[in-house]
Design a protein around this motif. Structure first.
Motif, PDB file in Angstrom:
ATOM      1  N   UNK A 103      25.941   5.595 -55.395  1.00  0.00           N
ATOM      2  CA  UNK A 103      25.167   6.839 -55.321  1.00  0.00           C
ATOM      3  C   UNK A 103      23.806   6.616 -54.683  1.00  0.00           C
ATOM      4  N   UNK A 104      23.172   5.497 -55.020  1.00  0.00           N
ATOM      5  CA  UNK A 104      21.870   5.196 -54.431  1.00  0.00           C
ATOM      6  C   UNK A 104      21.983   5.009 -52.926  1.00  0.00           C
ATOM      7  N   UNK A 105      23.068   4.391 -52.478  1.00  0.00           N
ATOM      8  CA  UNK A 105      23.256   4.203 -51.034  1.00  0.00           C
ATOM      9  C   UNK A 105      23.360   5.542 -50.318  1.00  0.00           C
ATOM     10  N   UNK A 106      24.087   6.493 -50.903  1.00  0.00           N
ATOM     11  CA  UNK A 106      24.167   7.820 -50.304  1.00  0.00           C
ATOM     12  C   UNK A 106      22.798   8.477 -50.239  1.00  0.00           C
ATOM     13  N   UNK A 107      22.017   8.300 -51.291  1.00  0.00           N
ATOM     14  CA  UNK A 107      20.677   8.890 -51.308  1.00  0.00           C
ATOM     15  C   UNK A 107      19.779   8.224 -50.267  1.00  0.00           C
TER      16      UNK A 107
END
Length: 327
Positions: A103-107
C-alpha cells in the motif's frame, strides 16, 4: 629703508594619529573572548539538538536491536532478530508488513505523480492570470494552511454513504457510481480515495513552488520560442517544462517523504481499514509502538522505522539519478 618684519612661524601640518599595535597575546585574548561569547549563544540550540535529536536517534537505533515493552527495567537484546521478523522471518508480522509495504508503494507512486500532473498546469494557468492572482493563489493555498485533523474529519463526512460525493453523483444522474458503503468503506476504493486526499493536501505547496519558479523565468526565452513559431503547448513542453525540473525534483522528494512517513490521515480517516486495505508502514510503526502496551514490540517499531528511513533514502537517490538522466 629697511623695515624689520617679524616672521610668523610656519604652520605645522597635523601629524596622523598612530594607533597602537596590539600585541599578539592581546589579539589572541580578544578573539578567544569573541569565540567564547559565540559558543555561549549557540550552546542552548546545540544542547537541545543533542538531547532531542542525536540522543533520540542513537537511542532508537539501539532499541531496534532489542525487545522491550516500555515498562521493563531492562532491554532484552535480540540482535538482528527484529529486522528478520519484519522481512519475512515471522509469520505474525511479515504478512502485515508486506501488505503495508504494498500500500505504501502505491501511495509513494501515486501521490507525487498526481501532484505534479495537477500542480504544474495549475501554476501555468495561474501565472497567465493578470487580475486577482493574489486572491486565487490564496484560495488554492487554503488546503495547506487548514488544520489537518479538521480537514480529515471533513473528508470523512464528505466520503461517507450519505456524504456530499454520493449526493452529487445522484444529483447529476450518475447514481450508478455511488458507493453505498462509502468511499472509505469499500476496500477497492479506500486506498485510491486516500491518495486523492493526500494529493489535495500536497498540490498547494507544489503549485506555489512552480508559480514562484515561473515568475522568475527569463521572458526572453519564451519570446524567442514564440518568434520561432512555437505555440503555447510547444513552448510549455519544450521550453518551460525542462526549466522546471529542479522544482519537480523538490516536489517529488517532499511528496515521497510525506508518503513514507505521514500516517496521520490514515490513522484518523481509516485506521488502516477496511481490513488492511489502507494500512501503510508509518501507521504500522505507530501501532507497534503505542497500541501494544503490554507487548514487547517497541523494538520492532524502531526497526520498522529504520527500514522506512532506509527506503526513503533509496527512493530519494533513485529519483535524483532519474531526474539527472532525464535532464
Amino acid at each position: 629703508m629697511a623695515t624689520d618684519i617679524d616672521a610668523a612661524p610656519a604652520a605645522v601640518p597635523p601629524q596622523p594619529r598612530v594607533q597602537a599595535v596590539k600585541k599578539p597575546r592581546a589579539r589572541f585574548r580578544e578573539r578567544r573572548n569573541e569565540a567564547a561569547w559565540g559558543y555561549l549563544f549557540v550552546a542552548p540550540a546545540v544542547i537541545l539538538f543533542l538531547i532531542m535529536g542525536a540522543y533520540t536517534v542513537i537511542y532508537g537505533f539501539g532499541l531496534s536491536f532489542a525487545q522491550w515493552n516500555g515498562f521493563w527495567p531492562e532491554w532484552h537484546w535480540r540482535g538482528f532478530k527484529n529486522y528478520s521478523d519484519l522481512l519475512g522471518g515471522s509469520p505474525t508480522y511479515w504478512p502485515i508488513v508486506r501488505k503495508a509495504a504494498t500500500n505504501t508503494l502505491w501511495v509513494v507512486i501515486g501521490v507525487p505523480v498526481l501532484t505534479v500532473l495537477i500542480a504544474f498546469p495549475l501554476a501555468i494557468v495561474l501565472n497567465s492570470v493578470k487580475r486577482f492572482q493574489g486572491i486565487l493563489r490564496s484560495i488554492y493555498f487554503v488546503p495547506y494552511v487548514t488544520t489537518g485533523i479538521a480537514v480529515y474529519f471533513a473528508w470523512n463526512y464528505i466520503l461517507e454513504p450519505g456524504g456530499a460525493i454520493n449526493l452529487l453523483l445522484r444529483a447529476v444522474g450518475l447514481g450508478s457510481l455511488q458507493e453505498p458503503q462509502g468511499w472509505l468503506g469499500n476496500p477497492d476504493t479506500a486506498l485510491p480515495t486516500m491518495i486523492v486526499v493526500m494529493v489535495w493536501s500536497a498540490v498547494p505547496v507544489a503549485m506555489l513552488l512552480y508559480l514562484t519558479s515561473l515568475q522568475s523565468l527569463d521572458s526572453s526565452l519564451i519570446e524567442a520560442a514564440q518568434i520561432d513559431g512555437a505555440g503555447w503547448l510547444r513552448t510549455t513542453t519544450s521550453v518551460i517544462w525542462p526549466l522546471m525540473k529542479p522544482i519537480t525534483v523538490v516536489v517529488i522528494l517532499l511528496d515521497v517523504r510525506d508518503s513514507l512517513q505521514g500516517f496521520q490521515s490514515f490513522l484518523i480517516m481509516t485506521n488502516g481499514g477496511p481490513g488492511d486495505s489502507t494500512s501503510v508502514l508509518g501507521l504500522e510503526t505507530y501501532r507497534l509502538a503505542f497500541l501494544n502496551e503490554m507487548s514487547p514490540t517497541l523494538g520492532l517499531a524502531s526497526a520498522l522505522g529504520w527500514l522506512l528511513f532506509l527506503a526513503a533514502l533509496v527512493v530519494a537517490f533513485i529519483n535524483q539519478r532519474a531526474m539527472r538522466r532525464i535532464g
